[in-house]
Design a protein around this motif. Structure first.
Motif, PDB file in Angstrom:
ATOM      1  N   ASP A 185       0.821  -1.223   0.000  1.00  0.00           N
ATOM      2  CA  ASP A 185       0.000   0.000   0.000  1.00  0.00           C
ATOM      3  C   ASP A 185       0.851   1.267   0.000  1.00  0.00           C
ATOM      4  O   ASP A 185       0.323   2.370   0.140  1.00  0.00           O
ATOM      5  CB  ASP A 185      -0.937   0.004   1.210  1.00  0.00           C
ATOM      6  N   PRO A 216       1.710 -12.252  -2.049  1.00  0.00           N
ATOM      7  CA  PRO A 216       0.425 -12.108  -1.343  1.00  0.00           C
ATOM      8  C   PRO A 216      -0.193 -13.470  -1.030  1.00  0.00           C
ATOM      9  O   PRO A 216      -1.180 -13.893  -1.622  1.00  0.00           O
ATOM     10  CB  PRO A 216      -0.419 -11.309  -2.347  1.00  0.00           C
ATOM     11  N   ARG A 217       0.409 -14.180  -0.065  1.00  0.00           N
ATOM     12  CA  ARG A 217       0.021 -15.565   0.200  1.00  0.00           C
ATOM     13  C   ARG A 217      -1.429 -15.700   0.645  1.00  0.00           C
ATOM     14  O   ARG A 217      -2.051 -16.757   0.472  1.00  0.00           O
ATOM     15  CB  ARG A 217       0.953 -16.158   1.266  1.00  0.00           C
ATOM     16  N   ASP A 218      -1.986 -14.643   1.243  1.00  0.00           N
ATOM     17  CA  ASP A 218      -3.363 -14.734   1.696  1.00  0.00           C
ATOM     18  C   ASP A 218      -4.341 -14.848   0.533  1.00  0.00           C
ATOM     19  O   ASP A 218      -5.499 -15.216   0.718  1.00  0.00           O
ATOM     20  CB  ASP A 218      -3.719 -13.520   2.561  1.00  0.00           C
ATOM     21  N   GLU A 219      -3.888 -14.546  -0.673  1.00  0.00           N
ATOM     22  CA  GLU A 219      -4.751 -14.660  -1.847  1.00  0.00           C
ATOM     23  C   GLU A 219      -4.799 -16.079  -2.399  1.00  0.00           C
ATOM     24  O   GLU A 219      -5.672 -16.402  -3.202  1.00  0.00           O
ATOM     25  CB  GLU A 219      -4.263 -13.721  -2.949  1.00  0.00           C
ATOM     26  N   TYR A 220      -3.868 -16.946  -2.010  1.00  0.00           N
ATOM     27  CA  TYR A 220      -3.697 -18.226  -2.689  1.00  0.00           C
ATOM     28  C   TYR A 220      -4.511 -19.363  -2.082  1.00  0.00           C
ATOM     29  O   TYR A 220      -4.630 -20.430  -2.691  1.00  0.00           O
ATOM     30  CB  TYR A 220      -2.217 -18.631  -2.681  1.00  0.00           C
ATOM     31  N   GLY A 221      -5.049 -19.131  -0.867  1.00  0.00           N
ATOM     32  CA  GLY A 221      -5.743 -20.226  -0.213  1.00  0.00           C
ATOM     33  C   GLY A 221      -4.799 -21.387   0.027  1.00  0.00           C
ATOM     34  O   GLY A 221      -3.650 -21.208   0.419  1.00  0.00           O
ATOM     35  N   ILE A 226      -0.272 -21.830  -7.109  1.00  0.00           N
ATOM     36  CA  ILE A 226      -0.417 -20.410  -7.446  1.00  0.00           C
ATOM     37  C   ILE A 226       0.769 -19.632  -6.893  1.00  0.00           C
ATOM     38  O   ILE A 226       1.366 -18.800  -7.580  1.00  0.00           O
ATOM     39  CB  ILE A 226      -1.740 -19.846  -6.897  1.00  0.00           C
ATOM     40  N   TYR A 227       1.114 -19.924  -5.637  1.00  0.00           N
ATOM     41  CA  TYR A 227       2.268 -19.249  -5.022  1.00  0.00           C
ATOM     42  C   TYR A 227       3.543 -19.527  -5.806  1.00  0.00           C
ATOM     43  O   TYR A 227       4.313 -18.619  -6.131  1.00  0.00           O
ATOM     44  CB  TYR A 227       2.416 -19.720  -3.580  1.00  0.00           C
ATOM     45  N   GLU A 230       3.887 -17.611  -9.024  1.00  0.00           N
ATOM     46  CA  GLU A 230       4.036 -16.159  -8.951  1.00  0.00           C
ATOM     47  C   GLU A 230       5.232 -15.669  -8.156  1.00  0.00           C
ATOM     48  O   GLU A 230       5.634 -14.517  -8.292  1.00  0.00           O
ATOM     49  CB  GLU A 230       2.777 -15.533  -8.332  1.00  0.00           C
ATOM     50  N   TRP A 234       7.191 -11.441  -8.539  1.00  0.00           N
ATOM     51  CA  TRP A 234       7.205 -10.251  -7.694  1.00  0.00           C
ATOM     52  C   TRP A 234       8.585  -9.593  -7.623  1.00  0.00           C
ATOM     53  O   TRP A 234       8.682  -8.361  -7.722  1.00  0.00           O
ATOM     54  CB  TRP A 234       6.683 -10.581  -6.292  1.00  0.00           C
TER      55      TRP A 234
END
Length: 428
Positions: A185, A216-221, A226-227, A230, A234
């Protein structure tokens, strides 16, 4: 004078060191000790979360620590570290944080090691970074000719504090700077608020680096794939923010590197960016790129490199598009995804048919130039511990090897002679 079968001077552009986390306390300002106790208390919870997400394999972890107990002490024990480097034939190294990439037992205070991110608390982030930097400066000072310590730099903190830490790190004997891959942010890296930081890094001769880890690991479930898909994107992302916003043009002395993200992504990216800048049909409707005075590949060759840890055969096949001198090999010691403790065998499998002159650049000489290692001081050590070209399976007669790569070398960055750019001629 180097003969054809002299041992290689090997410099790993990506290694890791760090204290067992609780031992950072003496390096941390006393006013943060209570926060540090809370951080330590949360370690088991964080480890359980890593296991739940599939990031940590419990059976693998147990075997890894059991099989490599002695060598892993090299993460913070200088004598053991030199033993492990010598065994791998590595004369010198660039030292990033977090020696333990399995259980996070050596995480820098407040998680500001490889997970350094723009969303860290500014006070705790800087405190944790400075604690690690203080310890690292002590650590590398024991054998400064063999180590380039990478200072942690929470660059999204107030600029005056960040600049002060750049100079403090330089004065303490550290040689490079690691910034967050993700600003989250905070202002993106094209923002002019960071210009004093880039200027300070250039003035101090300290390359600025990103390293894989934060995401953003909280996005991957629970979807680890996915992690994994990506996590190397980054650290690369700041490259095009710095490039297109003119940071490399305004600060020609700034060097920038991307670590442990491979280099397989770079040829297509460079092809795309060059074509865009040079006026390919698809980009003609766009306004001129006023912040840049030259095509992207020229900035790359002048100021950018890739610490291509555990470099793959596919990446070596693309080296004439990337630029041989832009590829810096790394062992990732002591992480399990690296080449240690079998680096010599790995090098033989990977470099056996690569020309010796190019191998010398990628395995060490390019890193020596990027990070300021003293080749003259390292050469006697390299002659004692380094593998030779014949050890890597490279033939004494290099004519056939050179010939086998001649066409790839000639084609190189083929887009620079593309008919889309008739005014270019044959230049690079």
């Amino acid at each position: 004078m180097t003969s054809s079968d002299d041992p290689y001077l090997i410099i790993s552009s990506d290694c890791h060191a760090g204290l067992p986390t609780e031992e950072y306390r003496p390096y941390l300002d006393a006013r943060f000790h209570r926060d540090f106790d809370e951080f330590l208390a949360g370690r088991d919870r964080r480890r359980e979360e890593m296991t739940r997400l599939g990031i940590r394999n419990e059976a693998f972890a147990a075997k890894w620590f059991q099989d490599n107990e002695e060598g892993l002490r090299g993460g913070w024990d200088s004598a053991q570290r030199l033993k492990e480097l010598d065994g791998d034939g590595v004369a010198a190294e660039v030292v990033f944080p977090d020696a333990d990439a399995v259980d996070s037992r050596t995480a820098a205070p407040f998680g500001v090691g490889l997970g350094l991110s723009g969303d860290h608390d500014p006070e705790l982030g800087m405190a944790g970074a400075r604690a690690h930097n203080r310890w690292l400066a002590d650590f590398v000072s024991e054998h400064p000719e063999r180590h380039c310590g990478v200072a942690l730099l929470p660059v999204t903190a107030p600029a005056d504090r960040v600049v002060a830490e750049v100079h403090r790190a330089k004065e303490s004997g550290l040689g490079a700077l690691m910034i967050p891959s993700m600003w989250v942010d905070k202002e993106p890296y094209h923002d002019r608020r960071y210009d004093p930081v880039w200027a300070a890094a250039a003035e101090c001769g300290m390359p600025v680096l990103t390293h894989s880890g934060a995401a953003p690991r909280d996005e991957y479930g629970d979807h680890l794939g996915i992690y994994v898909s990506e996590v190397t994107w980054w650290p690369a992302r700041p490259l095009w923010f710095l490039l297109w916003s003119g940071v490399f043009e305004r600060h020609p002395g700034l060097r920038f590197g991307v670590a442990e993200s491979g280099c397989w992504w770079l040829p297509n990216l460079l092809w795309f960016m060059d074509r865009l800048y040079l006026g390919a049909h698809g980009g003609k409707k766009l306004s001129p790129f006023a912040e840049m005075k030259r095509p992207p590949h020229e900035y790359l060759d002048r100021q950018v490199f890739v610490c291509a840890t555990n470099t793959k055969r596919r990446e070596l096949a693309q080296r004439y598009e990337i630029g041989v001198d832009n590829i810096l090999w790394g062992s990732d010691f002591p992480h399990p995804e690296g080449t240690w403790p079998d680096t010599r065998a790995w090098l033989r499998r990977t470099f056996h048919d690569i020309p010796v002159t190019e191998t010398r650049r990628m395995l060490g000489l390019a890193a020596a130039e990027a990070f300021g290692f003293d080749v003259a001081r390292l050469t006697p050590l390299a002659r004692r511990i380094g593998p030779t070209p014949s050890d890597l399976g490279q033939p004494a007669d290099q004519a056939a090897v050179e010939a086998s790569w001649a066409r790839s070398r000639e084609v190189g960055r083929h887009w620079l002679t593309d008919n889309d750019f008739p005014a270019l001629g044959v230049t690079s």
